[in-house]
Design a protein around this motif. Structure first.
Motif, PDB file in Angstrom:
ATOM      1  N   PRO A  52     -23.569  -5.020  50.936  1.00 22.54           N
ATOM      2  CA  PRO A  52     -23.324  -4.340  52.214  1.00 22.54           C
ATOM      3  C   PRO A  52     -22.598  -5.208  53.231  1.00 22.54           C
ATOM      4  O   PRO A  52     -21.790  -4.693  54.020  1.00 22.54           O
ATOM      5  N   THR A  53     -22.840  -6.519  53.233  1.00 17.96           N
ATOM      6  CA  THR A  53     -22.162  -7.376  54.208  1.00 17.96           C
ATOM      7  C   THR A  53     -20.667  -7.468  53.908  1.00 17.96           C
ATOM      8  O   THR A  53     -19.841  -7.556  54.827  1.00 17.96           O
ATOM      9  N   VAL A  54     -20.307  -7.453  52.625  1.00 14.43           N
ATOM     10  CA  VAL A  54     -18.887  -7.449  52.252  1.00 14.43           C
ATOM     11  C   VAL A  54     -18.246  -6.125  52.664  1.00 14.43           C
ATOM     12  O   VAL A  54     -17.141  -6.095  53.221  1.00 14.43           O
ATOM     13  N   LEU A  55     -18.918  -5.030  52.405  1.00 14.10           N
ATOM     14  CA  LEU A  55     -18.396  -3.718  52.792  1.00 14.10           C
ATOM     15  C   LEU A  55     -18.247  -3.613  54.308  1.00 14.10           C
ATOM     16  O   LEU A  55     -17.288  -2.995  54.796  1.00 14.10           O
ATOM     17  N   ASP A  56     -19.152  -4.225  55.054  1.00 12.12           N
ATOM     18  CA  ASP A  56     -19.058  -4.181  56.513  1.00 12.12           C
ATOM     19  C   ASP A  56     -17.873  -4.993  57.030  1.00 12.12           C
ATOM     20  O   ASP A  56     -17.396  -4.754  58.145  1.00 12.12           O
ATOM     21  N   ARG A  57     -17.396  -5.932  56.269  1.00 11.14           N
ATOM     22  CA  ARG A  57     -16.175  -6.664  56.628  1.00 11.14           C
ATOM     23  C   ARG A  57     -14.919  -5.904  56.214  1.00 11.14           C
ATOM     24  O   ARG A  57     -13.871  -6.033  56.850  1.00 11.14           O
ATOM     25  N   ALA A  58     -15.040  -5.103  55.149  1.00  9.52           N
ATOM     26  CA  ALA A  58     -13.860  -4.455  54.570  1.00  9.52           C
ATOM     27  C   ALA A  58     -13.554  -3.083  55.150  1.00  9.52           C
ATOM     28  O   ALA A  58     -12.390  -2.676  55.186  1.00  9.52           O
ATOM     29  N   LEU A  59     -14.562  -2.344  55.590  1.00  8.04           N
ATOM     30  CA  LEU A  59     -14.354  -0.929  55.907  1.00  8.04           C
ATOM     31  C   LEU A  59     -14.010  -0.593  57.358  1.00  8.04           C
ATOM     32  O   LEU A  59     -13.507   0.515  57.606  1.00  8.04           O
ATOM     33  N   PRO A  60     -14.256  -1.474  58.333  1.00 10.59           N
ATOM     34  CA  PRO A  60     -13.860  -1.095  59.699  1.00 10.59           C
ATOM     35  C   PRO A  60     -12.368  -0.764  59.794  1.00 10.59           C
ATOM     36  O   PRO A  60     -11.522  -1.509  59.312  1.00 10.59           O
ATOM     37  N   GLY A  61     -12.072   0.381  60.359  1.00  9.50           N
ATOM     38  CA  GLY A  61     -10.689   0.807  60.514  1.00  9.50           C
ATOM     39  C   GLY A  61     -10.066   1.421  59.278  1.00  9.50           C
ATOM     40  O   GLY A  61      -8.880   1.773  59.286  1.00  9.50           O
ATOM     41  N   ALA A  62     -10.831   1.578  58.198  1.00  8.43           N
ATOM     42  CA  ALA A  62     -10.286   2.134  56.954  1.00  8.43           C
ATOM     43  C   ALA A  62     -10.115   3.641  57.067  1.00  8.43           C
ATOM     44  O   ALA A  62     -11.024   4.354  57.496  1.00  8.43           O
ATOM     45  N   ASP A  63      -8.931   4.111  56.673  1.00  4.53           N
ATOM     46  CA  ASP A  63      -8.699   5.549  56.593  1.00  4.53           C
ATOM     47  C   ASP A  63      -9.157   6.118  55.260  1.00  4.53           C
ATOM     48  O   ASP A  63      -9.553   7.282  55.172  1.00  4.53           O
ATOM     49  N   ALA A  64      -9.072   5.306  54.214  1.00  5.13           N
ATOM     50  CA  ALA A  64      -9.405   5.776  52.869  1.00  5.13           C
ATOM     51  C   ALA A  64      -9.874   4.598  52.035  1.00  5.13           C
ATOM     52  O   ALA A  64      -9.521   3.441  52.298  1.00  5.13           O
ATOM     53  N   LEU A  65     -10.644   4.913  51.004  1.00 10.43           N
ATOM     54  CA  LEU A  65     -11.230   3.904  50.122  1.00 10.43           C
ATOM     55  C   LEU A  65     -11.024   4.313  48.673  1.00 10.43           C
ATOM     56  O   LEU A  65     -11.285   5.463  48.298  1.00 10.43           O
ATOM     57  N   PHE A  66     -10.550   3.364  47.858  1.00 11.67           N
ATOM     58  CA  PHE A  66     -10.501   3.566  46.414  1.00 11.67           C
ATOM     59  C   PHE A  66     -11.711   2.873  45.815  1.00 11.67           C
ATOM     60  O   PHE A  66     -11.919   1.669  46.021  1.00 11.67           O
ATOM     61  N   TRP A  67     -12.491   3.615  45.020  1.00 13.82           N
ATOM     62  CA  TRP A  67     -13.780   3.135  44.538  1.00 13.82           C
ATOM     63  C   TRP A  67     -13.800   3.096  43.017  1.00 13.82           C
ATOM     64  O   TRP A  67     -13.560   4.108  42.353  1.00 13.82           O
ATOM     65  N   LEU A  68     -14.065   1.941  42.463  1.00 12.42           N
ATOM     66  CA  LEU A  68     -14.213   1.775  41.014  1.00 12.42           C
ATOM     67  C   LEU A  68     -15.292   0.736  40.770  1.00 12.42           C
ATOM     68  O   LEU A  68     -15.238  -0.372  41.333  1.00 12.42           O
ATOM     69  N   VAL A  69     -16.278   1.085  39.957  1.00  9.11           N
ATOM     70  CA  VAL A  69     -17.348   0.146  39.618  1.00  9.11           C
ATOM     71  C   VAL A  69     -16.918  -0.662  38.398  1.00  9.11           C
ATOM     72  O   VAL A  69     -16.635  -0.088  37.338  1.00  9.11           O
ATOM     73  N   PRO A  70     -16.850  -1.989  38.516  1.00  9.60           N
ATOM     74  CA  PRO A  70     -16.436  -2.801  37.366  1.00  9.60           C
ATOM     75  C   PRO A  70     -17.508  -2.787  36.288  1.00  9.60           C
ATOM     76  O   PRO A  70     -18.708  -2.733  36.594  1.00  9.60           O
ATOM     77  N   PRO A  71     -17.119  -2.812  35.022  1.00 12.09           N
ATOM     78  CA  PRO A  71     -18.119  -2.817  33.952  1.00 12.09           C
ATOM     79  C   PRO A  71     -18.907  -4.116  33.949  1.00 12.09           C
ATOM     80  O   PRO A  71     -18.406  -5.171  34.350  1.00 12.09           O
ATOM     81  N   ASN A  72     -20.132  -4.029  33.503  1.00 15.73           N
ATOM     82  CA  ASN A  72     -20.970  -5.218  33.346  1.00 15.73           C
ATOM     83  C   ASN A  72     -21.824  -5.040  32.094  1.00 15.73           C
ATOM     84  O   ASN A  72     -22.902  -4.451  32.149  1.00 15.73           O
ATOM     85  N   PRO A  73     -21.338  -5.533  30.937  1.00 18.65           N
ATOM     86  CA  PRO A  73     -22.084  -5.350  29.690  1.00 18.65           C
ATOM     87  C   PRO A  73     -23.469  -6.003  29.718  1.00 18.65           C
ATOM     88  O   PRO A  73     -24.332  -5.632  28.928  1.00 18.65           O
ATOM     89  N   GLN A  74     -23.675  -6.955  30.633  1.00 17.58           N
ATOM     90  CA  GLN A  74     -24.961  -7.633  30.719  1.00 17.58           C
ATOM     91  C   GLN A  74     -25.956  -6.928  31.631  1.00 17.58           C
ATOM     92  O   GLN A  74     -27.104  -7.359  31.757  1.00 17.58           O
ATOM     93  N   ALA A  75     -25.539  -5.866  32.284  1.00 20.42           N
ATOM     94  CA  ALA A  75     -26.445  -5.160  33.194  1.00 20.42           C
ATOM     95  C   ALA A  75     -27.627  -4.588  32.412  1.00 20.42           C
ATOM     96  O   ALA A  75     -27.448  -4.039  31.322  1.00 20.42           O
ATOM     97  N   PRO A  76     -28.836  -4.721  32.942  1.00 19.16           N
ATOM     98  CA  PRO A  76     -30.012  -4.185  32.233  1.00 19.16           C
ATOM     99  C   PRO A  76     -29.929  -2.684  31.982  1.00 19.16           C
ATOM    100  O   PRO A  76     -30.443  -2.186  30.993  1.00 19.16           O
TER     101      PRO A  76
END
Length: 294
Positions: A54-78
């Motif tokens: 959330p802290t990274v998103l709070d730095r990135a999203l102020p003033g954003a008109d649009a967002l491209f969203w893609l979740v990177p794969p993580n084969p090690q995720a439980p």
């Protein structure tokens, strides 16, 4: 301002270049800024970190008109579902917090499938979570990526084979990543759309894996055959590489759903993408194979 997640991946890297070519202002969220191409790095604003933070998103999203969203794969995720939802919960809250009006996400085709589908079901859960943000949302719903075959260059070049778990004589829906990037760029640079909608995007072919092997053979000028991997053999291979029981379940459920027709309904209504499999082989696969031989 357009914010792009996963900008160094196959889709995100092509999207960033397309947006810059169209004169868009681009901000990227990237784990390691040095992984950005130098020419791209000079033209974008980079926020270092992960978009499940959330802290990274709070730095990135102020003033954003649009967002491209893609979740990177993580084969090690439980768990694939928890991996996708960890990102989506953070994303949905931040989108609402910063009143981002438009979001384009990359997801799987097959929404409405009633049986467990492993990683694909996780992507559907992500879409539902992002929809809670209240933003106008377009879920670009994808089948099998043609670029997945690039992971088998050594087998194609050295053994004249490629392998998947699906039946060789049933059509396999495919799409090229450059077409996903193109569709996303179109949406992100024309924000006249509203509401929330799933948009399937499929390549124009209806080829079986056996058909794909014939096309690859013709383009490479050498015989290439398709070999089906039994699902139990695939699961055993995953376990031998240290995959958890849940990871094996997530992947085998995904491939079972693909074989059972999870993409069929979307295939019937999908917008045809411009890149056919032969063109992709000629422009992407063949140069990649040849580069291994040089």
């Amino acid at each position: 301002m357009i914010v792009v997640t996963a900008p160094t991946g196959q889709i995100g890297s092509q999207l960033v270049r397309q947006l810059l070519d169209r004169g868009s202002r681009v901000r990227v969220i990237v784990r390691d800024v040095t992984r950005l191409d130098a020419t791209v790095r000079e033209q974008v604003e980079a926020i270092e970190g992960s978009h499940d933070d959330p802290t990274v998103l709070d730095r990135a999203l102020p003033g954003a008109d649009a967002l491209f969203w893609l979740v990177p794969p993580n084969p090690q995720a439980p768990s694939a579902e928890e991996h996708y939802l960890t990102f989506a919960r953070a994303g949905a809250a931040a989108i609402a917090r910063h009143q981002v009006g438009h979001v384009v996400g990359v997801t799987s085709a097959g929404h409405g499938w009633s049986n467990p589908a492993g990683v694909l079901s996780a992507a559907f859960a992500m879409d539902a979570e992002l929809a809670k943000s209240g933003a106008a949302y377009r879920a670009l719903a994808m089948p099998f990526y043609m670029e997945n075959l690039l992971g088998q260059l050594d087998a194609i070049r050295g053994q004249g084979t490629f392998s998947l778990t699906c039946a060789g004589d049933l059509p396999l829906a495919t799409v090229a990543t450059r077409d996903i990037a193109g569709a996303a760029a179109d949406l992100l640079t024309d924000l006249s759309w509203t509401r929330q909608e799933t948009l399937p995007l499929f390549g124009p072919d209806r080829l079986t894996p056996d058909d794909m092997a014939e096309v690859i053979s013709q383009e490479l000028g050498r015989p290439v055959t398709y070999r089906r991997t039994a699902l139990e053999d695939f699961a055993a291979m995953l376990r031998s590489r240290g995959a958890s029981d849940q990871a094996v379940k997530d992947l085998t459920e995904m491939f079972t759903a693909q074989d059972d027709g999870i993409y069929d309904v979307d295939w019937a209504r999908a917008k045809p993408a411009p890149t056919d499999f032969r063109t992709w082989c000629r422009q992407v696969l063949t140069p990649a194979v040849n580069s291994r031989e040089s």
